[in-house]
Write an enzyme that holds these catalytic residues in place. Sequence first.
Site, PDB file in Angstrom:
ATOM      1  N   LYS A 124       0.750  -1.179  -0.017  1.00  0.00           N
ATOM      2  CA  LYS A 124       0.113   0.115   0.011  1.00  0.00           C
ATOM      3  C   LYS A 124       0.862   1.109   0.176  1.00  0.00           C
ATOM      4  CE  LYS A 124       1.080   1.278   4.526  1.00  0.00           C
ATOM      5  NZ  LYS A 124       1.778   2.446   4.839  1.00  0.00           N
ATOM      6  N   ASP A 132      -1.806  -2.174  10.152  1.00  0.00           N
ATOM      7  CA  ASP A 132      -1.970  -1.972   8.956  1.00  0.00           C
ATOM      8  C   ASP A 132      -2.685  -3.347   8.527  1.00  0.00           C
ATOM      9  OD1 ASP A 132      -0.880   0.588   8.714  1.00  0.00           O
ATOM     10  OD2 ASP A 132       1.009  -0.218   8.012  1.00  0.00           O
TER      11      ASP A 132
HETATM   12  O1  C5P Z   1       1.124  -2.077  14.481  1.00  0.00           O
HETATM   13  P1  C5P Z   1       2.420  -2.092  14.002  1.00  0.00           P
HETATM   14  O2  C5P Z   1       3.181  -3.003  14.797  1.00  0.00           O
HETATM   15  O3  C5P Z   1       2.543  -2.109  12.390  1.00  0.00           O
HETATM   16  O4  C5P Z   1       3.366  -0.766  14.519  1.00  0.00           O
HETATM   17  C1  C5P Z   1       4.571  -0.702  14.467  1.00  0.00           C
HETATM   18  C2  C5P Z   1       5.046   0.285  15.320  1.00  0.00           C
HETATM   19  O5  C5P Z   1       4.645   1.656  14.482  1.00  0.00           O
HETATM   20  C3  C5P Z   1       4.323   0.588  16.421  1.00  0.00           C
HETATM   21  O6  C5P Z   1       5.082  -0.118  17.495  1.00  0.00           O
HETATM   22  C4  C5P Z   1       4.724   2.040  17.015  1.00  0.00           C
HETATM   23  O7  C5P Z   1       5.922   2.381  17.418  1.00  0.00           O
HETATM   24  C5  C5P Z   1       4.078   2.657  15.701  1.00  0.00           C
HETATM   25  N1  C5P Z   1       3.035   3.029  15.417  1.00  0.00           N
HETATM   26  C6  C5P Z   1       2.426   4.153  15.923  1.00  0.00           C
HETATM   27  N2  C5P Z   1       1.142   4.635  15.730  1.00  0.00           N
HETATM   28  C7  C5P Z   1       0.475   3.924  14.728  1.00  0.00           C
HETATM   29  C8  C5P Z   1       1.038   2.705  14.113  1.00  0.00           C
HETATM   30  C9  C5P Z   1       1.909   2.435  14.528  1.00  0.00           C
HETATM   31  O8  C5P Z   1       3.185   4.657  16.604  1.00  0.00           O
HETATM   32  N3  C5P Z   1      -0.849   4.461  14.616  1.00  0.00           N
END
Ligand code: C5P
Length: 301
Positions: free
Chosen positions: A12, A143
């Site tokens: 994406k 995501d």
């Molecule tokens: O959810 P995911 O593991 O893909 O997110 C990776 C990192 O990105 C999280 O640990 C966080 O540090 C950051 N993140 C964030 N806010 C979001 C999505 C991701 O701070 N909405």
Amino acid sequence: MDGWVRVRAAGKVNLSLRVGPVRPDGYHPLATVFQAVSVYDDIHVRMAPGGEFPLSIEGEQAHLVPTDGRNLAVKAARLLAEEYGDPEVHGAEIRIRKCIPVTGGMAGGSADCAGTLLACAYLWDLDVDMAELAELGGRLGADVPFALYGQSAIGTGRGDHIMPVLSRGPFHWVLAFADFELSTPAVFRAFDELGLATEELGISQGLLEALASGDVHALAEHLVNDLQAPALELAPQLKKLLKAGKKLGALAGIVSGSGPTCAFLAASEADAIDLSARLGASGLCRAVRRVTGPVPGARVL
Ligand code: C5P
């Protein structure tokens, strides 16, 4: 049939990514518009003994991805077996062919996670619907729900609450892949340090209208990414790439998500072909790839 279930999952770009102040749980509230684009990881699964999830990965960047229990695909299969299957009975051998750049800001890990959820639900013939898979996926990564649905969609909350939006297409993009990675948490930390939080999170009406009408020039004017400044702070070389893309014919260029992949919007397919040849020859990126969007989310082949 040879016992394999095959799923294709798309990467994406974020057409708009507005980020609010960090929450106590470390996540940031978002208002984003995702668009799934035609660069894919293929996820194949077949039966394995209960509780076993051997994973192999192929592709140019396979060496960058763990194949043990840290991998989101393994976590996805395990969680699905626990919540909707029988962990004693359900196991899966998982093979992933990666084309989505690793740690590239295109949600490749989330695509693998979404693809594995869908593939294992088929493999094990589970009684689970898309909304339930999206809820499980949201626990594993912000995501992942979008990677299940694909197309064009608004994401709110942590980016995991998905609402589809009408989009004509195709839009023609040229992706420029970097020869380095940017860690998403590091980009969010830099965002915090720069004090860039957007207080009023929203999506511009102009962007939604541009998508609905397929107006590529209007879309180019509305591309925005609050994570671009921190990504450029950590990887200043991308500034040159973004400038070059515009000079070489892109209507607009933007860092994709937390980067370092940059996405350039072209006015037409012919323009995208020219732009990809020129950017490829510029020496400013590892590789270029022409893609279109929107495309579907994870789907069984
Ligand atoms: O959810 P995911 O593991 O893909 O997110 C990776 C990192 O990105 C999280 O640990 C966080 O540090 C950051 N993140 C964030 N806010 C979001 C999505 C991701 O701070 N909405």
